[in-house]
Write a protein that holds these residues in place. Structure first.
Motif: not given
Length: 359
Positions: A234-241
């Motif tokens: 979330v802190a990175s800006g994207e949830i991938r899976p």
């Protein structure tokens, strides 16, 4: 746990999100039943929620330096352009069209005063972590044999107390070869061995699925760790899976990539294990907090996958003291009616592989 768990209860999109400062005075933590004690205020620098461009073929998510399955695995495949399943409305109604989402993770503990963090914990161990014996007492015939590199103090869902009669999941990711070990209803022993109802092992470099009909630490025969909401993502800006969720009543059937079901019900309008859903593209997420926009965009792009029986629309995640529980519960206003079931059949290349076609 009530003796037997199985009877228990997404091309590219641009995420533009701002900078959020996580303040003090976090609000009341809520778990599966009610509000818990006020959690501690997170320490350290506030996270930055960065703009992210999600593209087909982008690197897969990582945990502990390990890719969480290849980039073309079904877990990491966008479903935002897939057709709506013809039985979508019936499946949604069966799960609960009017029921709201619930973040089954957060900061703090539940119940108050316990040592039970809110969510499903996991631990990353080095390649040198010693193997220990594991014994499976309920489904040994559907378990991957040990030994497993489980440390004696591995975190247990619901806490380590012997009185904890919940699911007691233990998730261990070993660095190096990037092998994931998961156990259900697990208990540490005095000699550092472990006993558990069953266990499953996954090579995160592989598309391999479990044998069809085999359970895992989850009712759908799927791994748990890839489907957890994690604070770092979330802190990175994207949830991938895709993300894991539960439904109160399921069908005696499973759809790819699930390998197992946990019901005797044959009603075709009940959802099968492995069902993939997404938040509707027209659902306006602009008024939510920036970190919740990250979560909701993941619901739109990669969707959620039905993995277990339980309360309706419970979204699984890992506990983390940096979560703001009040902000997490902004998703409570989103209901089942805001989702649609997708037909993911066109993504399947091989029924016994998690590799997916590009949509």
């Amino acid at each position: 746990m009530k003796l037997n768990k199985w009877q228990k209860v997404g091309s590219g999109l641009i995420l533009l999100v701002g900078l959020l400062v996580i303040g003090g005075g976090l609000a009341t933590a809520v778990s599966r039943h009610a509000a818990a004690q006020t959690p501690k205020t997170p320490s350290g620098n506030p996270p930055s929620y960065l703009p992210v461009v999600a593209k087909p073929g982008a690197p897969p998510p990582q945990i502990g330096g390990c890719d969480v399955f290849p980039d073309d695995n079904i877990w990491n495949t966008a479903v935002d352009t897939l057709p709506v399943h013809p039985n979508s409305a019936n499946y949604i109604n069966a799960i609960g069209a009017d029921s709201g989402l619930h973040p089954d993770f957060g900061s703090g503990v539940w119940p108050p005063g316990s040592n039970s963090p809110i969510g499903i914990p996991f631990v990353v161990v080095p390649a040198s972590q010693p193997d220990v014996p594991v014994t499976f007492f309920w489904w040994p015939e559907q378990s991957d044999d040990g030994p497993y590199p489980i440390p004696p103090d591995a975190p247990i869902e619901g806490g380590p107390d012997p009185e904890n009669d919940g699911d007691r999941h233990v998730l261990v990711l070993q660095q190096g070869d990037c092998i994931l070990y998961e156990m259900y209803y697990a208990f540490p022993q005095e000699d550092d061995s472990w006993e558990a109802a069953n266990g499953a092992v996954y090579d995160l470099n592989s598309h391999a699925l479990r044998p069809d009909g085999w359970t895992s630490a989850d009712a759908a025969g799927l791994p748990i760790l890839p489907g957890l909401v994690r604070y770092a993502e979330v802190a990175s800006g994207e949830i991938r899976p895709a993300l894991r969720f539960t439904a109160p009543e399921t069908q005696a059937a499973h759809v790819w990539p699930a390998r197992h079901d946990a019901s005797s019900e044959t009603n075709p309008n009940l959802p099968p294990m492995g069902l993939r859903l997404r938040l509707r593209a027209d659902y306006d997420i602009s008024d939510f907090s920036p970190e919740i926009q990250v979560l909701l965009q993941a619901f739109k792009t990669y969707g959620i996958i039905l993995a277990d029986n339980g309360s309706p629309w419970y979204i699984s995640g890992a506990p983390d003291e940096r979560w703001d529980n009040e902000i997490l519960h902004q998703i409570d206003v989103i209901t089942g009616a805001d989702f649609e079931v997708v037909d993911a059949a066109s993504l399947m290349i091989d029924p016994d592989s998690g590799q997916a076609q590009r949509p």
